[in-house]
Design a protein around this motif. Sequence first.
Motif, PDB file in Angstrom:
ATOM      1  N   ALA A 147      87.708  98.621  -0.080  1.00 11.31           N
ATOM      2  CA  ALA A 147      87.578 100.078  -0.075  1.00 11.31           C
ATOM      3  C   ALA A 147      86.113 100.501   0.002  1.00 11.31           C
ATOM      4  CB  ALA A 147      88.235 100.671  -1.320  1.00 11.31           C
ATOM      5  N   VAL A 148      85.257  99.837  -0.767  1.00 12.36           N
ATOM      6  CA  VAL A 148      83.816 100.138  -0.698  1.00 12.36           C
ATOM      7  C   VAL A 148      83.282  99.808   0.690  1.00 12.36           C
ATOM      8  CG1 VAL A 148      81.555  99.485  -1.611  1.00 12.36           C
ATOM      9  CG2 VAL A 148      83.453  99.870  -3.168  1.00 12.36           C
ATOM     10  N   ASN A 149      83.744  98.693   1.231  1.00 10.09           N
ATOM     11  CA  ASN A 149      83.336  98.310   2.583  1.00 10.09           C
ATOM     12  C   ASN A 149      83.788  99.360   3.591  1.00 10.09           C
ATOM     13  OD1 ASN A 149      82.405  96.863   4.750  1.00 10.09           O
ATOM     14  ND2 ASN A 149      83.847  95.196   4.546  1.00 10.09           N
ATOM     15  N   GLY A 150      84.998  99.857   3.439  1.00  8.25           N
ATOM     16  CA  GLY A 150      85.495 100.897   4.333  1.00  8.25           C
ATOM     17  C   GLY A 150      84.681 102.182   4.249  1.00  8.25           C
ATOM     18  N   LEU A 151      84.263 102.553   3.052  1.00  4.72           N
ATOM     19  CA  LEU A 151      83.417 103.744   2.898  1.00  4.72           C
ATOM     20  C   LEU A 151      82.069 103.566   3.592  1.00  4.72           C
ATOM     21  CD1 LEU A 151      84.125 104.760  -0.804  1.00  4.72           C
ATOM     22  CD2 LEU A 151      84.798 105.981   1.259  1.00  4.72           C
ATOM     23  N   LEU A 152      81.495 102.382   3.481  1.00  7.41           N
ATOM     24  CA  LEU A 152      80.218 102.122   4.158  1.00  7.41           C
ATOM     25  C   LEU A 152      80.371 102.167   5.673  1.00  7.41           C
ATOM     26  CD1 LEU A 152      78.675  99.283   1.973  1.00  7.41           C
ATOM     27  CD2 LEU A 152      77.771 101.576   2.301  1.00  7.41           C
ATOM     28  N   VAL A 153      81.437 101.583   6.175  1.00 11.01           N
ATOM     29  CA  VAL A 153      81.670 101.601   7.622  1.00 11.01           C
ATOM     30  C   VAL A 153      81.918 103.032   8.091  1.00 11.01           C
ATOM     31  CG1 VAL A 153      83.262 100.864   9.433  1.00 11.01           C
ATOM     32  CG2 VAL A 153      82.458  99.222   7.753  1.00 11.01           C
ATOM     33  N   TYR A 154      82.698 103.792   7.343  1.00 16.61           N
ATOM     34  CA  TYR A 154      82.943 105.188   7.700  1.00 16.61           C
ATOM     35  C   TYR A 154      81.636 105.981   7.711  1.00 16.61           C
ATOM     36  CZ  TYR A 154      84.538 110.001   7.452  1.00 16.61           C
ATOM     37  OH  TYR A 154      84.716 111.336   7.696  1.00 16.61           O
ATOM     38  N   ALA A 155      80.804 105.785   6.700  1.00 14.99           N
ATOM     39  CA  ALA A 155      79.530 106.505   6.648  1.00 14.99           C
ATOM     40  C   ALA A 155      78.624 106.115   7.810  1.00 14.99           C
ATOM     41  CB  ALA A 155      78.827 106.236   5.316  1.00 14.99           C
ATOM     42  N   ALA A 156      78.625 104.848   8.173  1.00 15.73           N
ATOM     43  CA  ALA A 156      77.773 104.398   9.274  1.00 15.73           C
ATOM     44  C   ALA A 156      78.241 104.954  10.612  1.00 15.73           C
ATOM     45  CB  ALA A 156      77.751 102.873   9.324  1.00 15.73           C
ATOM     46  N   VAL A 157      79.545 105.089  10.781  1.00 18.27           N
ATOM     47  CA  VAL A 157      80.072 105.595  12.045  1.00 18.27           C
ATOM     48  C   VAL A 157      80.023 107.120  12.090  1.00 18.27           C
ATOM     49  CG1 VAL A 157      82.161 105.759  13.456  1.00 18.27           C
ATOM     50  CG2 VAL A 157      81.519 103.582  12.437  1.00 18.27           C
ATOM     51  N   ARG A 158      80.370 107.759  11.000  1.00 22.07           N
ATOM     52  CA  ARG A 158      80.474 109.224  10.985  1.00 22.07           C
ATOM     53  C   ARG A 158      79.117 109.922  10.866  1.00 22.07           C
ATOM     54  NH1 ARG A 158      80.660 113.993  11.405  1.00 22.07           N
ATOM     55  NH2 ARG A 158      82.073 115.453  10.399  1.00 22.07           N
ATOM     56  N   TYR A 159      78.275 109.424   9.985  1.00 26.48           N
ATOM     57  CA  TYR A 159      77.020 110.113   9.693  1.00 26.48           C
ATOM     58  C   TYR A 159      75.839 109.298  10.197  1.00 26.48           C
ATOM     59  CZ  TYR A 159      80.152 112.614   6.603  1.00 26.48           C
ATOM     60  OH  TYR A 159      81.208 113.317   6.109  1.00 26.48           O
ATOM     61  N   GLY A 160      75.682 109.260  11.486  1.00 25.36           N
ATOM     62  CA  GLY A 160      74.564 108.538  12.090  1.00 25.36           C
ATOM     63  C   GLY A 160      73.324 109.416  12.160  1.00 25.36           C
ATOM     64  N   PRO A 161      72.320 108.952  12.864  1.00 24.83           N
ATOM     65  CA  PRO A 161      71.095 109.745  13.011  1.00 24.83           C
ATOM     66  C   PRO A 161      71.349 111.032  13.806  1.00 24.83           C
ATOM     67  CG  PRO A 161      70.963 107.673  14.233  1.00 24.83           C
ATOM     68  CD  PRO A 161      72.235 107.655  13.497  1.00 24.83           C
ATOM     69  N   GLN A 162      70.589 112.074  13.488  1.00 18.56           N
ATOM     70  CA  GLN A 162      70.757 113.376  14.122  1.00 18.56           C
ATOM     71  C   GLN A 162      70.255 113.378  15.570  1.00 18.56           C
ATOM     72  OE1 GLN A 162      72.171 116.111  12.650  1.00 18.56           O
ATOM     73  NE2 GLN A 162      72.680 114.804  10.927  1.00 18.56           N
ATOM     74  N   ALA A 163      69.108 112.755  15.780  1.00 14.95           N
ATOM     75  CA  ALA A 163      68.503 112.713  17.122  1.00 14.95           C
ATOM     76  C   ALA A 163      67.513 111.547  17.164  1.00 14.95           C
ATOM     77  CB  ALA A 163      67.803 114.032  17.422  1.00 14.95           C
ATOM     78  N   GLU A 164      66.763 111.441  18.244  1.00 12.85           N
ATOM     79  CA  GLU A 164      65.820 110.337  18.386  1.00 12.85           C
ATOM     80  C   GLU A 164      64.708 110.380  17.338  1.00 12.85           C
ATOM     81  OE1 GLU A 164      64.314 110.095  22.321  1.00 12.85           O
ATOM     82  OE2 GLU A 164      66.292 110.014  23.231  1.00 12.85           O
ATOM     83  N   TRP A 165      64.378 111.545  16.845  1.00 17.60           N
ATOM     84  CA  TRP A 165      63.293 111.683  15.881  1.00 17.60           C
ATOM     85  C   TRP A 165      63.704 111.335  14.452  1.00 17.60           C
ATOM     86  CZ3 TRP A 165      65.052 115.015  12.287  1.00 17.60           C
ATOM     87  CH2 TRP A 165      66.000 115.944  12.674  1.00 17.60           C
ATOM     88  N   ASP A 166      64.976 111.124  14.198  1.00 19.56           N
ATOM     89  CA  ASP A 166      65.498 110.924  12.846  1.00 19.56           C
ATOM     90  C   ASP A 166      65.374 109.453  12.420  1.00 19.56           C
ATOM     91  OD1 ASP A 166      66.687 111.316  10.427  1.00 19.56           O
ATOM     92  OD2 ASP A 166      68.699 111.652  11.214  1.00 19.56           O
ATOM     93  N   ASP A 167      64.178 109.079  11.980  1.00 16.27           N
ATOM     94  CA  ASP A 167      63.943 107.688  11.566  1.00 16.27           C
ATOM     95  C   ASP A 167      64.727 107.330  10.301  1.00 16.27           C
ATOM     96  OD1 ASP A 167      62.225 107.264  13.691  1.00 16.27           O
ATOM     97  OD2 ASP A 167      60.457 107.896  12.544  1.00 16.27           O
ATOM     98  N   GLN A 168      64.824 108.275   9.371  1.00 13.62           N
ATOM     99  CA  GLN A 168      65.584 108.000   8.152  1.00 13.62           C
ATOM    100  C   GLN A 168      67.076 107.838   8.449  1.00 13.62           C
ATOM    101  OE1 GLN A 168      64.632 111.199   5.512  1.00 13.62           O
ATOM    102  NE2 GLN A 168      62.711 110.260   4.849  1.00 13.62           N
ATOM    103  N   GLY A 169      67.581 108.556   9.415  1.00 16.46           N
ATOM    104  CA  GLY A 169      68.976 108.412   9.814  1.00 16.46           C
ATOM    105  C   GLY A 169      69.251 107.032  10.403  1.00 16.46           C
ATOM    106  N   TYR A 170      68.318 106.549  11.227  1.00 17.15           N
ATOM    107  CA  TYR A 170      68.462 105.201  11.784  1.00 17.15           C
ATOM    108  C   TYR A 170      68.395 104.142  10.688  1.00 17.15           C
ATOM    109  CZ  TYR A 170      68.102 106.758  16.618  1.00 17.15           C
ATOM    110  OH  TYR A 170      68.345 107.345  17.828  1.00 17.15           O
ATOM    111  N   ALA A 171      67.457 104.318   9.762  1.00 17.34           N
ATOM    112  CA  ALA A 171      67.318 103.341   8.673  1.00 17.34           C
ATOM    113  C   ALA A 171      68.547 103.350   7.766  1.00 17.34           C
ATOM    114  CB  ALA A 171      66.058 103.637   7.864  1.00 17.34           C
TER     115      ALA A 171
END
Length: 106
Positions: free
Chosen positions: A30-54
């Motif tokens: 379940a924790v793994n699923g939440l991490l995968v969901y967060a990585a897929v759903r809430y990615g970086p906003q644009a090319e300038w979003d370094d914190q989003g990529y990290a």
Amino acid sequence: MRLARESIDLPEDRGCLQWVLGIPLGLLNAVNGLLVYAAVRYGPQAEWDDQGYAGTAAACLFALMLSVLALLITLIPTFRRTLGLWWFAPPIVMGVIAWVRIATLE
């Protein structure tokens, strides 16, 4: 010569053992699923979003580590015999999704 292997597990204890072994593995998935969901759903906003990529890369790496951990736990003979082979599916699927997400993160 005995060809059939006899089980030492008592049938009446199998239900409790499934709960004891399945709940921690289910929580890990379940924790793994939440991490995968967060990585897929809430990615970086644009090319300038370094914190989003990290953050997305970190979520993918943690998801990959949890997938490997869940696979290793499922490989233990007691877990595999008690819970069944279908418990291999969630960590494999989530690991592949996390791997594809981190590979396409540019």
